[in-house]
Design a protein around this motif. Structure first.
Motif, PDB file in Angstrom:
ATOM      1  N   GLU A  33       9.379  -6.635 -39.517  1.00  0.00           N
ATOM      2  CA  GLU A  33       9.206  -7.277 -37.949  1.00  0.00           C
ATOM      3  C   GLU A  33       9.587  -8.833 -38.271  1.00  0.00           C
ATOM      4  O   GLU A  33       9.167  -9.382 -39.403  1.00  0.00           O
ATOM      5  N   THR A  34       9.793  -9.518 -37.138  1.00  0.00           N
ATOM      6  CA  THR A  34       9.978 -11.075 -37.232  1.00  0.00           C
ATOM      7  C   THR A  34       8.739 -11.624 -37.515  1.00  0.00           C
ATOM      8  O   THR A  34       7.730 -11.510 -36.935  1.00  0.00           O
ATOM      9  N   VAL A  35       8.605 -12.514 -38.503  1.00  0.00           N
ATOM     10  CA  VAL A  35       7.286 -13.330 -38.937  1.00  0.00           C
ATOM     11  C   VAL A  35       7.473 -14.762 -38.234  1.00  0.00           C
ATOM     12  O   VAL A  35       6.570 -15.019 -37.471  1.00  0.00           O
ATOM     13  N   LEU A  36       8.562 -15.263 -38.291  1.00  0.00           N
ATOM     14  CA  LEU A  36       8.691 -16.743 -38.007  1.00  0.00           C
ATOM     15  C   LEU A  36       9.996 -17.112 -37.213  1.00  0.00           C
ATOM     16  O   LEU A  36      11.018 -16.034 -37.668  1.00  0.00           O
ATOM     17  N   LYS A  37       9.925 -17.326 -36.067  1.00  0.00           N
ATOM     18  CA  LYS A  37      11.320 -17.734 -35.210  1.00  0.00           C
ATOM     19  C   LYS A  37      11.172 -19.081 -34.774  1.00  0.00           C
ATOM     20  O   LYS A  37      10.227 -19.880 -34.229  1.00  0.00           O
ATOM     21  N   ILE A  38      12.176 -19.628 -35.026  1.00  0.00           N
ATOM     22  CA  ILE A  38      12.365 -21.279 -34.493  1.00  0.00           C
ATOM     23  C   ILE A  38      13.563 -21.435 -34.057  1.00  0.00           C
ATOM     24  O   ILE A  38      14.583 -20.711 -34.005  1.00  0.00           O
ATOM     25  N   PHE A  59       5.056 -17.794 -34.391  1.00  0.00           N
ATOM     26  CA  PHE A  59       4.605 -17.065 -35.764  1.00  0.00           C
ATOM     27  C   PHE A  59       3.780 -16.037 -35.514  1.00  0.00           C
ATOM     28  O   PHE A  59       2.788 -16.061 -35.041  1.00  0.00           O
ATOM     29  N   CYS A  60       4.053 -14.993 -36.154  1.00  0.00           N
ATOM     30  CA  CYS A  60       3.668 -13.722 -35.948  1.00  0.00           C
ATOM     31  C   CYS A  60       3.390 -13.476 -34.469  1.00  0.00           C
ATOM     32  O   CYS A  60       2.336 -13.010 -34.039  1.00  0.00           O
ATOM     33  N   GLY A  61       4.540 -13.594 -33.616  1.00  0.00           N
ATOM     34  CA  GLY A  61       4.385 -13.489 -32.170  1.00  0.00           C
ATOM     35  C   GLY A  61       3.295 -14.385 -31.364  1.00  0.00           C
ATOM     36  O   GLY A  61       3.327 -14.104 -30.239  1.00  0.00           O
ATOM     37  N   LYS A  62       2.846 -15.306 -32.008  1.00  0.00           N
ATOM     38  CA  LYS A  62       2.226 -16.328 -31.487  1.00  0.00           C
ATOM     39  C   LYS A  62       2.979 -17.627 -31.180  1.00  0.00           C
ATOM     40  O   LYS A  62       3.555 -18.160 -32.151  1.00  0.00           O
ATOM     41  N   ASP A  63       2.920 -18.168 -29.754  1.00  0.00           N
ATOM     42  CA  ASP A  63       3.725 -19.772 -29.823  1.00  0.00           C
ATOM     43  C   ASP A  63       2.933 -20.669 -30.787  1.00  0.00           C
ATOM     44  O   ASP A  63       1.780 -20.979 -30.169  1.00  0.00           O
ATOM     45  N   MET A  64       3.588 -21.097 -31.353  1.00  0.00           N
ATOM     46  CA  MET A  64       2.860 -22.323 -32.360  1.00  0.00           C
ATOM     47  C   MET A  64       3.531 -23.590 -32.394  1.00  0.00           C
ATOM     48  O   MET A  64       3.397 -24.522 -33.050  1.00  0.00           O
ATOM     49  N   SER A  65       4.479 -23.910 -31.362  1.00  0.00           N
ATOM     50  CA  SER A  65       5.142 -24.954 -31.109  1.00  0.00           C
ATOM     51  C   SER A  65       4.515 -26.442 -31.281  1.00  0.00           C
ATOM     52  O   SER A  65       5.054 -27.416 -31.926  1.00  0.00           O
ATOM     53  N   GLN A  66       3.476 -26.239 -30.683  1.00  0.00           N
ATOM     54  CA  GLN A  66       2.553 -27.726 -30.623  1.00  0.00           C
ATOM     55  C   GLN A  66       1.236 -27.516 -31.604  1.00  0.00           C
ATOM     56  O   GLN A  66       0.522 -28.485 -31.532  1.00  0.00           O
ATOM     57  N   PRO A  90      -1.289 -27.898 -34.477  1.00  0.00           N
ATOM     58  CA  PRO A  90      -1.394 -28.582 -35.794  1.00  0.00           C
ATOM     59  C   PRO A  90      -1.264 -28.294 -36.821  1.00  0.00           C
ATOM     60  O   PRO A  90      -1.293 -26.787 -37.076  1.00  0.00           O
ATOM     61  N   VAL A  91      -1.040 -28.745 -38.061  1.00  0.00           N
ATOM     62  CA  VAL A  91      -0.794 -28.452 -39.358  1.00  0.00           C
ATOM     63  C   VAL A  91      -1.745 -27.332 -39.626  1.00  0.00           C
ATOM     64  O   VAL A  91      -1.381 -26.225 -40.183  1.00  0.00           O
ATOM     65  N   LEU A  92      -3.068 -27.810 -39.455  1.00  0.00           N
ATOM     66  CA  LEU A  92      -4.106 -26.839 -39.944  1.00  0.00           C
ATOM     67  C   LEU A  92      -4.073 -25.491 -39.500  1.00  0.00           C
ATOM     68  O   LEU A  92      -4.373 -24.639 -40.054  1.00  0.00           O
ATOM     69  N   GLU A  93      -3.900 -25.438 -38.154  1.00  0.00           N
ATOM     70  CA  GLU A  93      -3.949 -24.276 -37.388  1.00  0.00           C
ATOM     71  C   GLU A  93      -2.861 -23.366 -38.024  1.00  0.00           C
ATOM     72  O   GLU A  93      -3.033 -22.039 -38.227  1.00  0.00           O
ATOM     73  N   ARG A  94      -1.680 -23.999 -38.255  1.00  0.00           N
ATOM     74  CA  ARG A  94      -0.531 -23.074 -38.885  1.00  0.00           C
ATOM     75  C   ARG A  94      -0.942 -22.583 -40.246  1.00  0.00           C
ATOM     76  O   ARG A  94      -0.574 -21.296 -40.600  1.00  0.00           O
ATOM     77  N   LYS A  95      -1.771 -23.458 -40.912  1.00  0.00           N
ATOM     78  CA  LYS A  95      -1.908 -22.957 -42.512  1.00  0.00           C
ATOM     79  C   LYS A  95      -2.864 -21.888 -42.389  1.00  0.00           C
ATOM     80  O   LYS A  95      -2.973 -20.985 -42.851  1.00  0.00           O
ATOM     81  N   MET A  96      -4.071 -21.931 -41.522  1.00  0.00           N
ATOM     82  CA  MET A  96      -5.014 -21.191 -41.241  1.00  0.00           C
ATOM     83  C   MET A  96      -4.555 -19.781 -40.845  1.00  0.00           C
ATOM     84  O   MET A  96      -5.068 -18.736 -41.071  1.00  0.00           O
ATOM     85  N   ALA A  97      -3.494 -19.880 -39.913  1.00  0.00           N
ATOM     86  CA  ALA A  97      -2.821 -18.505 -39.335  1.00  0.00           C
ATOM     87  C   ALA A  97      -2.028 -17.825 -40.327  1.00  0.00           C
ATOM     88  O   ALA A  97      -1.523 -16.805 -40.202  1.00  0.00           O
ATOM     89  N   GLY A  98      -1.798 -18.592 -41.556  1.00  0.00           N
ATOM     90  CA  GLY A  98      -1.074 -17.830 -42.774  1.00  0.00           C
ATOM     91  C   GLY A  98       0.161 -18.407 -43.129  1.00  0.00           C
ATOM     92  O   GLY A  98       0.949 -17.563 -43.664  1.00  0.00           O
ATOM     93  N   MET A  99       0.373 -19.672 -43.030  1.00  0.00           N
ATOM     94  CA  MET A  99       1.778 -20.185 -43.733  1.00  0.00           C
ATOM     95  C   MET A  99       1.294 -20.693 -44.826  1.00  0.00           C
ATOM     96  O   MET A  99       0.205 -21.727 -44.816  1.00  0.00           O
ATOM     97  N   ALA A 100       2.084 -20.588 -46.056  1.00  0.00           N
ATOM     98  CA  ALA A 100       1.772 -21.262 -47.232  1.00  0.00           C
ATOM     99  C   ALA A 100       2.963 -22.440 -47.215  1.00  0.00           C
ATOM    100  O   ALA A 100       3.902 -22.128 -46.926  1.00  0.00           O
ATOM    101  N   TYR A 101       2.661 -23.443 -47.852  1.00  0.00           N
ATOM    102  CA  TYR A 101       3.443 -24.625 -47.722  1.00  0.00           C
ATOM    103  C   TYR A 101       3.619 -25.372 -49.258  1.00  0.00           C
ATOM    104  O   TYR A 101       2.724 -25.694 -49.749  1.00  0.00           O
ATOM    105  N   ILE A 102       4.708 -24.993 -49.742  1.00  0.00           N
ATOM    106  CA  ILE A 102       5.089 -25.708 -50.995  1.00  0.00           C
ATOM    107  C   ILE A 102       6.101 -26.785 -50.802  1.00  0.00           C
ATOM    108  O   ILE A 102       7.343 -26.521 -50.728  1.00  0.00           O
TER     109      ILE A 102
END
Lengths: 357, 514
Positions: free
Chosen positions: B254-259, B311-318, B320-332
């Motif tokens: 399923e779609t994980v991220l949609k932009i 992200f994972c079916g949740k609107d995360m347009s606005q 903050p970084v920390l919320e995205r990371k805690m929701a399961g985005m890893a950033y390199i």
């Protein structure tokens, strides 16, 4: 492991070398002015260690320096140079004095607590302005802080010269604050008061903050690399403001502890650049709280000794300022030390730097 | 031709690191001599010794058989040795001509450039550089800037030219063109020292190949005796696999991220795309075509009003970084030093970064140092981060180990999406292989991966789907098999498929002359 020991040894040795070189230069300067430098240093040490009273006063001298150095360190760890400690301590000192003069509180502890708390709040607000302007509009913290220093110093001078002036005094100063709003002398014939415990307490608190709390971690990370902090969810602006508030609060304590511990009233120009000496101390101590305590004691001794120097040899007590200036110069330019340490080492340092790029 | 340059027993030590350990090397005149090695193997240090930036502790340099004393790049120029650096050293506001003649101006009261201009134009025509002397540097492409650097060295009369990782910043086409230029220079009798960690280009143009490992010469060969396997083995000191990673069949979940509606450049069309579970979406493109903007938009460092991110079916347009990371985005991040690590701090400090609000490491604002230390030790050992210990300053680690550190930190918290920007930039073969396998493992676990890379082979090897960015817009998006190396290269250069035939006809095959 070997590297680690070497590094920490370097960290410890470096301030000593800096200090020693500064003393040699000051000595040369004294010699140039026609004084015997060895004798002068003897007087500085004798002046400090002659009696309990002189030793105590040297220590008492170092208390405000400690607090000022700690104030600079907090902001410094978060990557901000707080040159506004001087202004913040005047605001804190004045607010504390006003509290002590006008609050109808008779309980000694409550009174002391209120005076200290209000002075911290004052310093916090004054430091906070710098933080907010930097965070919101990207203004240069150094310029803003220096300008705010003028406002704080001149405004409190005005208060001490006109509305709050003691009519019987020739100097611009307020009336004496009530006895129960002052610290008691802990050792007779010295100026050591409970302020020393406050200073040491603050040092321990800061150490704890940076070692064991997430707040300290966040402050340190915006100081290390604000972009990486941001990319990992640390709101730089918020913590920038917070670091200046904390720094300002400690600076406010400098003002009130000096007044309720030493002078008993607000006198125009009482600080005599303690805030700026604090910058030198913090830099020399590498922003480490316990090192700040140690360096402050050394500065306190120099400060007290320079008075003896004036009495015994006729050297202006401003000589202390000169020595201090020389020390700052050497701290600010560690590169110079490298030059003295030898050309080979210098080249190596350059090479290492290139490697990292 | 005889020996152009001879190094004998060069040793260069930085602190406790021996960057060059008793290196002896003979470079024949009129040849292309490749120095192959991983990052940190001492290639660049050696070249800096030759070009006079570093002075070695021991050893001697002979130029055309005579002992040379090279203490500065100016000295090196006296011996007709010039270097084309990896990072260009040009004045952006000035013209090509001004950049080339700087420091060598013939001044009366006014700058006289007539004679120099004629001389340079002749040189440009001779090597077919396609450079206009009056263009300003800031308007030029990376490839052209590099040509200006080469002209600079030639203008100063260099006979021996050192190229430090010259293809790192080029598109495949530009790299091919550079190869032609190098062969042209060789034909003209110039001696070329070519520094690289890429096997294929070394094999393509090198007459002689010297492999460095840990500051020592471990292997020397002429091209016809060299095989990629042997060279790779000598570089890393162990067998390495070549591509052909094992992976599960591509079965997107399923779609994980949609932009949607992300505007990467002003005045360009906004981009939209999706990533699915168990999928590697490769974002190809030459640096500076909107990758940085995309990366920052995805992780939340920048936000746009009209850009919607789910992200994972949740609107995360606005969010903050920390919320995205805690929701399961890893950033390199593609810029490691700037966005991922704090060089001045310890490894432990760096491992806490981004994890600082997790329950595991703090409670009520107090750090749980014990857990943090255990976590650090675990990451260091599982990912084989080479370090003296958790208390070491991160800046002391090599690039590869720093990247391993970042990778272990980002992957250890069970992410659902891994946003990897240029994850292997500046790494050596061993580390690259490690990063690639790790990313594919994550894909096989059912995680989504966005791989932003300018390295074409990386994109084609790892991706399930490929998306090509050019000038802030999506040029093409399709499954991996729909593209060829050539078509990707052209798309990266902003040419649609229609133009590709014509362009291909214009290009020449590079012959691997020995």
């Amino acid at each position: 492991m070997k590297e680690k020991i070497k590094n920490s040894a370097k960290k410890i040795v470096f301030p000593f070398i800096t200090f020693a070189v500064a003393m040699i230069f000051s000595g040369l300067l004294l010699a140039l002015l026609g004084y015997n430098p060895i004798k002068a240093y003897q007087f500085i040490l004798l002046g400090t260690f002659k009696t309990t009273s002189t030793m105590g006063n040297a220590l008492a001298n170092s208390i405000p320096l400690m607090l000022a150095g700690l104030a600079v360190s907090i902001a410094g760890k978060a990557g901000i140079l707080n040159l506004g400690v001087e202004g913040q301590l005047y605001i804190g000192g004045m607010l504390g004095t006003v509290c002590a003069l006008f609050l109808p509180v008779s309980n000694r502890f409550l009174m002391l607590f209120l005076v200290l708390a209000v002075s911290m709040a004052g310093g916090m607000a004054w430091g906070g302005i710098v933080g907010v302007l930097k965070a919101k509009y990207g203004t240069n913290e150094v310029v803003v802080a220096l300008m705010l220093n003028y406002i704080a110093i001149l405004f409190t001078s005005y208060l001490a010269a006109s509305p709050l002036k003691d009519p019987d005094a020739a100097l611009n100063q307020t009336v004496r604050i009530p006895e129960h709003a002052q610290f008691r002398r802990m050792i007779p014939r010295t100026q050591i008061t409970a302020a020393i415990f406050i200073a040491l307490g603050v040092a321990v608190l800061i150490w704890f903050l940076f070692r064991y709390t997430t707040l300290g971690y966040k402050l340190q990370s915006i100081g290390s690399n604000p972009k990486a902090a941001l990319a990992n969810g640390i709101e730089c602006r918020k913590y920038m403001i917070l670091s200046m508030c904390l720094s300002g609060a400690v600076a406010g304590l400098v003002g009130s502890t000096e007044i309720i511990g030493k002078y008993g009233r607000f006198t125009e120009g009482f600080s005599n650049d303690i805030g700026f000496t604090g910058v030198a101390i913090a830099a020399l101590a590498g922003y480490s709280p316990f090192a700040v305590v140690a360096v402050s004691v050394v500065f306190g001794i120099l400060n007290a000794g320079s008075l003896t120097l004036g009495r015994e040899m006729g050297v202006s007590s401003k000589m202390f300022m000169v020595i201090q200036g020389i020390i700052v110069l050497f701290v600010a330019t560690p590169y110079l030390i490298e030059v003295f340490a030898g050309r080979r080492k210098m080249k190596k340092a350059k090479g290492d730097e290139n490697e990292c790029e | 031709m005889g020996t152009a340059l001879q190094l004998s027993h060069i040793t260069k030590i930085f602190g406790e690191i021996t960057a060059n350990d008793d290196i002896s090397l003979t470079v024949r005149g009129g040849s292309i001599h490749c120095i192959l090695g991983e990052n940190g193997s001492g290639k660049t240090t050696l070249m800096n010794v030759i070009s006079g930036l570093y002075r070695p502790q021991e050893g001697e340099i002979f130029v055309n058989g005579e002992k040379a004393r090279i203490d500065s790049p100016k000295d090196a120029m006296k011996y007709k040795i010039g270097m084309v650096h990896q990072h260009f050293m040009l004045f952006n506001q000035n013209t090509v001509l001004e950049n080339i003649i700087v420091g060598e101006e013939k001044c009366g009261l006014l700058l006289k450039t007539g004679e120099q201009r004629r001389f340079l134009q002749q040189m440009i025509d001779q090597y077919q550089f396609q450079v206009n002397l009056d263009d300003r540097i800031r308007d030029l492409s990376v490839g052209t800037k590099q040509k200006v650097e080469i002209l600079k060295v030639l203008y100063r009369g260099a006979d021996t030219i050192i190229f430090d990782e010259p293809t790192a910043v080029l598109t495949p086409q530009e790299a091919d063109h550079l190869m032609e230029i190098l062969l042209g220079l060789k034909k003209d009798g110039k001696t070329i020292l070519f520094i690289s960690h890429k096997l294929n280009e070394t094999l393509k143009i090198g007459d002689y190949i010297t492999v460095l490992r840990r500051g020592k010469v471990v292997y020397e060969t002429v091209n016809r005796d060299a095989t990629p396997e042997k060279l790779a083995y000598e570089m890393v000191g162990k067998e390495t696999r070549f591509g052909g990673f094992e992976r599960k069949k591509y079965r997107p979940g399923e779609t994980v991220l949609k932009i949607e509606g992300a505007r990467l450049k002003d005045g360009k069309k906004p981009v939209s795309f999706q990533v699915h579970a168990g999928e590697v979406l490769g974002i190809a493109g030459v640096d500076g075509n909107g990758q940085q903007e995309l990366e920052q938009l995805l992780i939340g460092l920048t936000k746009q009003r009209n850009c919607r991110l789910e992200f994972c079916g949740k609107d995360m347009s606005q969010a903050p970084v920390l919320e995205r990371k805690m929701a399961g985005m890893a950033y390199i991040p593609s810029d490691r030093l700037e966005y991922a690590v704090m060089e001045g701090q310890t490894l432990t400090f760096n491992y806490l970064l981004g994890n600082h609000s997790r329950e595991e490491f703090q409670s009520h604002g107090l750090l749980r140092n014990k857990q943090l230390n255990a976590y650090t030790e675990e990451c260091i050992s599982t990912y084989d981060v080479r370090t003296a210990g958790a208390r070491e300053r991160l800046g002391n680690l090599s690039g590869g180990n720093q990247q391993k550190m970042v990778l272990s930190r980002e992957l250890s918290q069970k992410p659902k999406l891994i946003l990897a920007g240029q994850p292997t930039r500046g790494l050596d073969i061993g580390a690259i292989e490690f990063v690639h396998t790790t990313l594919l493992e994550e894909r096989d676990k059912g995680n989504a991966i966005i791989l932003i890379s300018a390295e074409l082979s990386e994109i084609t090897e790892l991706s399930d789907k490929i998306l090509v960015l050019y000038d802030g817009e999506i040029m093409a998006e399709d499954v991996n098999s729909a593209f060829t190396r050539e078509s990707l290269g052209l798309l990266m250069a902003g040419k649609q498929a229609e133009d590709s035939l014509a362009a291909q006809a214009g290009g020449k095959e590079v012959d691997t002359a020995k």
